[in-house]
Design an enzyme around this catalytic site. Structure first.
Site, PDB file in Angstrom:
ATOM      1  N   HIS A 225      49.411  36.595  44.788  1.00  0.00           N
ATOM      2  CA  HIS A 225      50.242  35.448  44.306  1.00  0.00           C
ATOM      3  C   HIS A 225      49.684  34.142  44.607  1.00  0.00           C
ATOM      4  O   HIS A 225      50.021  33.826  45.891  1.00  0.00           O
ATOM      5  CB  HIS A 225      51.961  35.695  44.541  1.00  0.00           C
ATOM      6  CG  HIS A 225      52.692  34.748  44.388  1.00  0.00           C
ATOM      7  ND1 HIS A 225      53.674  35.059  43.353  1.00  0.00           N
ATOM      8  CD2 HIS A 225      52.887  33.632  44.800  1.00  0.00           C
ATOM      9  CE1 HIS A 225      54.581  33.902  42.976  1.00  0.00           C
ATOM     10  NE2 HIS A 225      54.022  32.973  43.860  1.00  0.00           N
ATOM     11  N   CYS A 258      57.257  25.472  45.304  1.00  0.00           N
ATOM     12  CA  CYS A 258      58.510  25.890  45.638  1.00  0.00           C
ATOM     13  C   CYS A 258      59.110  24.556  46.302  1.00  0.00           C
ATOM     14  O   CYS A 258      58.567  23.797  46.949  1.00  0.00           O
ATOM     15  CB  CYS A 258      58.488  26.971  46.939  1.00  0.00           C
ATOM     16  SG  CYS A 258      59.665  27.123  47.881  1.00  0.00           S
TER      17      CYS A 258
END
Ligand code: HMG
Ligand code: MG
Length: 332
Positions: A225, A258
């Protein structure tokens, strides 16, 4: 992908000379969750749903579709239940959702969930910022979630974030990441996704990480990821593939980030990944043109150009698919 098959024939023969042999890759799309969670402008439920439908229609088989986190922390994801109740599920497509605690699980259970994702941090600093607790406390909470989910017959996927570096604590030791990976596996996670949350990794640091993590597990239990902050996503991916990992997370149009990781930017773009894999001779059964359209759809809504280089290259001349031919021609 069939459409591309003919048109890319020349291109493939050119790029297949790369030495890595990659038999099959599973693409785990995180756009509707990771891709959108950091967007300032609220994306209405119907747009999220439409994006998920388009991704499934393009042939993506795993679509992380929502998160069930505190709406006080991430407002953008506050309509997860509506999204999951509204989507029309394509048979054979997996629609996992992410959650930080039992509360999230209880809400998510109101819709039909088959797979969830839990996400401890690889560093204390990020754990505090993202989960408001220590790494150890986070693991304890996630174990509670995993226990209940597994009892219910729900698959559990684990992320470890900040696997290379943390915006608060700096470089992270691969041994720390291996230990958390082991712990997540012992909770019953079927797969651990190694998250370079702020995209500071390089092929060199990914190699070091893989060597260490593979002392506690096998590549079939791992996923990659990579956020693409420094443009290292594809080379990091290649480094990971060389260790035998076959699941890759990516995000449509290269969206992502994020809200609690300073400096985090978009994920490796799904369009770039599919193009890259096609060059390696991997048949993903994904229709790149539909993927480009899905990327354009969400980018248009967000009023910004796609982060995906492939999308930009193909999308501008998209009408008659000429760009595909052009691209192939340019590469041989
Ligand atoms: P907290 O404030 O310590 O928790 O946050 P709390 O238990 O005190 O709850 C605060 C309020 O939120 C309460 O509401 C709870 O009921 C509510 P109030 O009583 O004040 O009205 N609440 C919830 N509501 C709905 N669903 C829930 C939930 N939980 C609490 N699940 C908490 C702790 C963990 C909840 C918070 O820090 C949080 O939600 N964090 C999530 C942050 C996040 O989503 N980050 C992005 C995902 S991680 C990521 O992107 C990285 C990854 O992609 C991998 C990589 O890139 O490396 C996965
Ligand atoms: Mg992420």
């Amino acid at each position: 992908m069939k459409l591309l098959e003919k048109k890319f024939t020349k291109l493939i023969s050119h790029t297949r000379s790369i030495s890595v042999k990659v038999p099959e890759i599973r693409i785990y799309e995180v756009g509707p969750r990771d891709g959108l969670q950091n967007e300032a402008k609220f994306v209405p439920t119907e747009i999220k749903v439409e994006l998920i439908h388009r991704l499934a229609d393009a042939g993506i088989k795993d679509i992380e579709s929502a998160s069930f986190v505190s709406p006080k922390w991430v407002k953008q994801m506050s309509d997860g239940l509506d999204v999951m109740k509204t989507i029309k599920r394509t048979p054979g497509v997996n629609y996992p959702v992410l959650m930080p605690n039992i509360k999230g699980y209880e809400i998510a259970k109101k819709c039909n969930i088959e797979e969830i994702a839990i996400f401890p941090a690889g560093s204390e600093g990020f754990s505090q910022k993202n989960l408001n607790c220590s790494v150890a406390e986070g693991l304890k909470r996630f174990k509670d979630v995993a226990d209940v989910a597994i009892k219910d017959g729900v698959r559990v996927r684990g992320y470890v974030s900040c696997v290379v570096g943390c915006p608060y604590d700096g470089p992270i030791s691969p041994k720390t990441i291996a230990k958390i990976t082991e712990e997540l596996l012992s909770m019953g996670c079927y797969e651990i996704s190694l998250g370079d949350t702020i995209g500071v990794g390089t092929a060199g640091s990914v190699q070091k990480l893989m060597r260490e993590v593979l002392t506690v597990t096998t590549p079939d239990k791992l996923a990659l990821h990579f956020h693409d902050t420094y443009g290292q996503g594809l080379s990091n991916l290649l480094a990971g593939l060389e260790f035998g990992v076959r699941t890759v997370d990516s995000s449509i149009s290269g969206l992502g980030g994020c809200p609690y990781a300073r400096g985090a930017s978009g994920n490796l773009a799904t369009e770039d990944l599919v193009y890259f894999l096609y060059g390696l001779g991997v048949n993903t059964d994904i229709d790149l043109l539909k993927l480009v359209e899905a990327g354009r759809f969400i980018s248009n809504f967000l009023a910004k150009p796609p982060e995906s280089r492939v999308n930009r290259a193909l999308g501008d001349k998209f009408k008659d698919n000429r760009a595909i031919v052009d691209t192939a021609a340019c590469n041989v």
